[in-house]
Design a protein around this motif. Structure first.
Motif, PDB file in Angstrom:
ATOM      1  N   THR A   1      10.952 -13.670  -0.008  1.00 41.24           N
ATOM      2  CA  THR A   1      11.518 -14.161   1.244  1.00 41.24           C
ATOM      3  C   THR A   1      12.990 -14.531   1.019  1.00 41.24           C
ATOM      4  OG1 THR A   1      11.491 -15.949   2.864  1.00 41.24           O
ATOM      5  CG2 THR A   1      10.602 -16.459   0.717  1.00 41.24           C
ATOM      6  N   ILE A   2      13.789 -14.372   2.042  1.00 46.70           N
ATOM      7  CA  ILE A   2      15.185 -14.836   1.967  1.00 46.70           C
ATOM      8  C   ILE A   2      15.419 -15.905   3.037  1.00 46.70           C
ATOM      9  CG2 ILE A   2      16.208 -12.773   0.919  1.00 46.70           C
ATOM     10  CD1 ILE A   2      17.091 -12.102   3.921  1.00 46.70           C
ATOM     11  N   ASP A   3      14.320 -16.541   3.473  1.00 46.27           N
ATOM     12  CA  ASP A   3      14.438 -17.570   4.506  1.00 46.27           C
ATOM     13  C   ASP A   3      15.406 -18.685   4.104  1.00 46.27           C
ATOM     14  OD1 ASP A   3      12.817 -16.323   6.257  1.00 46.27           O
ATOM     15  OD2 ASP A   3      11.087 -17.640   5.990  1.00 46.27           O
ATOM     16  N   GLU A   4      15.509 -18.963   2.788  1.00 46.30           N
ATOM     17  CA  GLU A   4      16.359 -20.081   2.363  1.00 46.30           C
ATOM     18  C   GLU A   4      17.843 -19.821   2.645  1.00 46.30           C
ATOM     19  OE1 GLU A   4      14.687 -18.035   0.357  1.00 46.30           O
ATOM     20  OE2 GLU A   4      15.582 -17.877  -1.639  1.00 46.30           O
ATOM     21  N   TYR A   5      18.209 -18.572   2.933  1.00 46.78           N
ATOM     22  CA  TYR A   5      19.613 -18.272   3.242  1.00 46.78           C
ATOM     23  C   TYR A   5      19.904 -18.361   4.743  1.00 46.78           C
ATOM     24  CZ  TYR A   5      19.638 -16.671  -1.538  1.00 46.78           C
ATOM     25  OH  TYR A   5      19.516 -16.619  -2.894  1.00 46.78           O
ATOM     26  N   GLY A   6      18.886 -18.672   5.538  1.00 44.18           N
ATOM     27  CA  GLY A   6      19.089 -18.901   6.968  1.00 44.18           C
ATOM     28  C   GLY A   6      19.629 -17.675   7.683  1.00 44.18           C
ATOM     29  N   ARG A   7      20.356 -17.923   8.769  1.00 39.97           N
ATOM     30  CA  ARG A   7      20.892 -16.839   9.575  1.00 39.97           C
ATOM     31  C   ARG A   7      21.845 -15.955   8.782  1.00 39.97           C
ATOM     32  NH1 ARG A   7      20.287 -17.195  15.126  1.00 39.97           N
ATOM     33  NH2 ARG A   7      19.149 -19.063  15.700  1.00 39.97           N
ATOM     34  N   ASP A   8      22.583 -16.589   7.869  1.00 39.84           N
ATOM     35  CA  ASP A   8      23.520 -15.842   7.046  1.00 39.84           C
ATOM     36  C   ASP A   8      22.769 -14.805   6.198  1.00 39.84           C
ATOM     37  OD1 ASP A   8      26.208 -15.451   6.077  1.00 39.84           O
ATOM     38  OD2 ASP A   8      25.431 -16.239   4.175  1.00 39.84           O
ATOM     39  N   GLY A   9      21.586 -15.186   5.745  1.00 36.34           N
ATOM     40  CA  GLY A   9      20.770 -14.255   4.958  1.00 36.34           C
ATOM     41  C   GLY A   9      20.372 -13.038   5.765  1.00 36.34           C
TER      42      GLY A   9
ATOM     43  N   LYS B   1       0.836  -1.211   0.000  1.00 33.78           N
ATOM     44  CA  LYS B   1       0.000   0.000   0.000  1.00 33.78           C
ATOM     45  C   LYS B   1       0.868   1.258   0.000  1.00 33.78           C
ATOM     46  CE  LYS B   1      -3.930   2.321   0.375  1.00 33.78           C
ATOM     47  NZ  LYS B   1      -5.333   2.026   0.080  1.00 33.78           N
ATOM     48  N   SER B   2       2.003   1.214   0.690  1.00 30.45           N
ATOM     49  CA  SER B   2       2.870   2.398   0.746  1.00 30.45           C
ATOM     50  C   SER B   2       3.889   2.420  -0.393  1.00 30.45           C
ATOM     51  CB  SER B   2       3.557   2.476   2.118  1.00 30.45           C
ATOM     52  OG  SER B   2       4.230   1.271   2.415  1.00 30.45           O
ATOM     53  N   GLY B   3       3.732   1.525  -1.377  1.00 31.82           N
ATOM     54  CA  GLY B   3       4.557   1.580  -2.586  1.00 31.82           C
ATOM     55  C   GLY B   3       5.962   1.034  -2.437  1.00 31.82           C
ATOM     56  N   ASN B   4       6.177   0.241  -1.398  1.00 28.15           N
ATOM     57  CA  ASN B   4       7.510  -0.316  -1.162  1.00 28.15           C
ATOM     58  C   ASN B   4       7.585  -1.783  -1.558  1.00 28.15           C
ATOM     59  OD1 ASN B   4       9.015   1.829   0.499  1.00 28.15           O
ATOM     60  ND2 ASN B   4       7.053   1.673   1.591  1.00 28.15           N
ATOM     61  N   ALA B   5       8.764  -2.214  -2.043  1.00 29.23           N
ATOM     62  CA  ALA B   5       9.040  -3.645  -2.150  1.00 29.23           C
ATOM     63  C   ALA B   5       9.547  -4.108  -0.794  1.00 29.23           C
ATOM     64  CB  ALA B   5      10.077  -3.907  -3.229  1.00 29.23           C
ATOM     65  N   VAL B   6       9.333  -5.382  -0.480  1.00 29.59           N
ATOM     66  CA  VAL B   6       9.743  -5.864   0.830  1.00 29.59           C
ATOM     67  C   VAL B   6      10.481  -7.192   0.702  1.00 29.59           C
ATOM     68  CG1 VAL B   6       7.585  -7.059   1.372  1.00 29.59           C
ATOM     69  CG2 VAL B   6       8.952  -6.134   3.231  1.00 29.59           C
ATOM     70  N   VAL B   7      11.544  -7.331   1.482  1.00 27.83           N
ATOM     71  CA  VAL B   7      12.325  -8.565   1.533  1.00 27.83           C
ATOM     72  C   VAL B   7      12.191  -9.095   2.956  1.00 27.83           C
ATOM     73  CG1 VAL B   7      14.627  -9.563   1.305  1.00 27.83           C
ATOM     74  CG2 VAL B   7      13.917  -7.694  -0.207  1.00 27.83           C
TER      75      VAL B   7
END
Lengths: 422, 422
Positions: A184-192, A144-150
């Motif tokens: 999502t960057i969950d696949e990179y784990g803690r390093d992500g 809604k605020s026009g942002n992409a999110v990771v």
């Protein structure tokens, strides 16, 4: 090339794709963003079975890994909860789009027109714990605020989040919005998570949501600017002239209505001359509602059968039906106590003395200061913001309840007709 | 107790004293703050001899340590420069005090009154290089905005800064303001700077001023929120329909009027169809003023005797009479170039095409975007802010020229008459 190098490259590629999506989103019309929100709301309900299947897998893993019952509950999605989440997304449709709002403007003496307008941040990073509702919530607010999110959710919710992001991306795609708007960057784990905190220039702002430990870790590690939300060790001070009914009702509401949230009362301070008059009715009412009272010696002398308060109590955010009570000499002593122990969230004075009210409002350095009102009003919904991103207890960018506007930056637009500087 | 432990204790005590001073300053009336500013301005002139004596010592040390001539010049204070600095402090007296300004407000349906008001940050930390003018400048801006300030200047200016802070503190004291409102931690050396960056909870915001290296180091190390000011690789794009006179005058003004500042033009982009018409008059005018032209192949084919531009040129903030010139296919190619190389400070399009102007203003993601105006207008003074704290190229809290208002946070004030949440 090692596996790590491959992962690192595609991690950066993900952020670059988010940037490209954010460029499109920045000029996407409100109507299309609202269509995206409706599509997400519909998809979350339509794909309930698939989402709950993934959630069951996370819950089974959680039980195996000894996840506490409380955390399991936060992790759990049910058909009813998904309907609730979808409804919350639907409500964001009705909110005013902050992008393009003019904050201020003027005409300079040379005829140059100057306007400061709200623009999206660009790419928002979100780091949070195993609460899959945050995945939907942040994705909708960002869109809604026009942002992409990771997104980097907790590993305990990895399966749920992967499916949720797939569902959201399919919904975005169905209305012609870029799927890379929500990743999502969950696949990179803690390093992500670590890479995200160091992705200065690729990510514009990082929002940690969760425990104080999580927030502190992000603040310590991140080179990306952080918007923090903080804990609430919230105070109510009953002044000499406080009205008894007001004191009883406000303290009860602030403590009992929803004790697990950050705007609930934790410490009650009472002026010594009003303590004999106010403590018995105020504390009796709390006790009737099952509140455990941790009182200092002076309060215990007035109201019996309490738990003795320790130094630790003054600094504790109970988030439960417990309250710390202290009798203070005067307004200054109350404000000294607050200065020492407050987390600068919300404090309220109950008084009928104008000078005391004004001093409290002016001198207490918290995100929200109140006179004769319940601390439970510190809330984006109550403040009329609609959705709430969180409550900031820091002083930079946003302080207090954050609405959609707080997910934007600004830009100066200068319109000339050939002017040069003399 | 070791020496380090002693130093660490008194370092924290200094910050705690700053906090106490900030509590007083937060409710100090504008009149008294203005008296303090006038006293500082007078003292800087009255104590010229003492200040210059200390400055001579720093300059002598600098020469011994091989400080460059340019840095020596930035370090040098003269009677004339001190008069100039005193006048600048005097001008801050005339500016509107931001503290107490109401940003927005409303009456909630239940009768609760809500106002968001500007309040000081509290304690500001400033880390900067050997420019003693910054000591006076930041102290004055902090005082007017109700903040205490803890200064860490460059070690090369240590003697000058010590005397300046003494002079400022005596002035503060003479009007009854707390001397701890302005303190230096230069005596703690580099270690002090590091401790300041980690003084979360004691310092509310950190402002680095100086080179990109300094700013990057502070961003990487600091757990205290940082307000950054950044470099300016500033672009002007001459569109197909740009008016020739406007193009010549704006480009000349943007490049030549003051090439050493961050809002000066660095890269000129020209639409290929207007290049043959516009480059000869625009670049001739620059060359007459001694500008060295670094041009790509297509521009060189139109305007001879230039330095060939390299990849490096597109990313360089020259801060000198040099300009990079590139011919681009169209508006999209110009915006792609800007997206890649800009530091997001200021970009201007010269055009007579409404649709192109609006696309440029909407799609270019910089602190200030302009149409048909000189980039030199990105300035707090030009924008009507009076004093300028710096120009922010980040997106959090403040973006673009920062005035006194940007040295404040906000606080929500809630006035009820006994309301509780339903």
């Amino acid at each position: 090339m090692t596996d790590t190098a491959v992962a690192a490259t595609s991690f950066v590629e993900k952020l670059e794709a988010a940037r490209r999506a954010s460029v499109r989103l920045a000029t996407t019309k409100t109507d299309l963003k609202n269509s995206g929100l409706r599509a997400i709301a519909d998809a979350v309900v339509a794909e309930s079975d698939r989402i709950i299947e993934a959630n069951d897998l996370d819950l089974a893993n959680g039980r195996e890994n000894g996840l506490s019952v409380g955390l399991q509950d936060r992790l759990r999605l049910t058909p009813a909860r998904l309907v609730g989440l979808a409804e919350a997304v639907g409500e964001i449709v009705a909110l005013t789009d902050p992008v393009g709002q003019v904050v201020r403007g003027s005409s300079l003496p040379n005829g140059v027109g100057l306007t400061q307008v709200r623009v999206p941040f660009g790419v928002i990073g979100a780091i949070y714990e195993a609460r899959p509702n945050v995945t939907i919530d942040i994705a909708a607010l960002a869109l809604k605020s026009g942002n992409a999110v990771v997104l980097r959710g907790g590993s305990a919710a990895e399966n749920t989040n992967r499916v949720l992001v797939e569902v959201i991306q399919t919904a975005l795609s169905s209305v012609g919005l870029p799927v890379e708007a929500v990743q999502t960057i969950d696949e990179y784990g803690r390093d992500g998570a670590k890479q995200l905190m160091r992705a200065r220039g690729l990510v514009d702002v990082l929002i940690p949501r969760g425990s104080a430990d999580l927030i502190n870790a992000v603040v310590a590690e991140s080179t990306v600017p952080v918007i923090e939300t903080g804990a609430g060790v919230v105070h109510v001070y009953l002044d000499e002239s406080a009205d008894e009914t007001m004191a009883v009702e406000i303290v009860h509401n602030a403590k009992v209505q929803r004790p697990s949230v950050c705007n609930a009362l934790e410490t009650l301070l009472v002026h010594e001359s009003s303590a004999p008059r106010l403590l018995p009715p105020v504390l009796s009412r709390l006790r009737e509602s099952g509140v455990t009272i941790h009182a200092d010696e002076r309060a215990s002398a007035i109201f019996a059968d309490v738990v003795p308060a320790t130094e630790q109590d003054w600094a504790t955010e109970y988030m439960s039906l417990d309250v710390a009570v202290r009798v203070v000499d005067d307004l200054d002593a109350a404000m000294d106590h607050i200065r020492r122990y407050s987390t600068h969230h919300t404090e309220s004075i109950i008084t009928n003395d104008v000078a005391h009210a004004e001093r409290f409002l002016a001198e207490v350095d918290s995100a929200v200061v109140m006179v004769n009102a319940s601390t439970r009003f510190t809330d984006g919904g109550e403040f009329g913001f609609g959705a709430e991103v969180g409550i900031s207890t820091q002083k930079l960018h946003a302080r207090g309840p954050m609405g959609l506007g707080e997910l934007t930056s600004t830009k100066w637009v200068v319109r000339g007709s050939g002017q040069v500087r003399g």
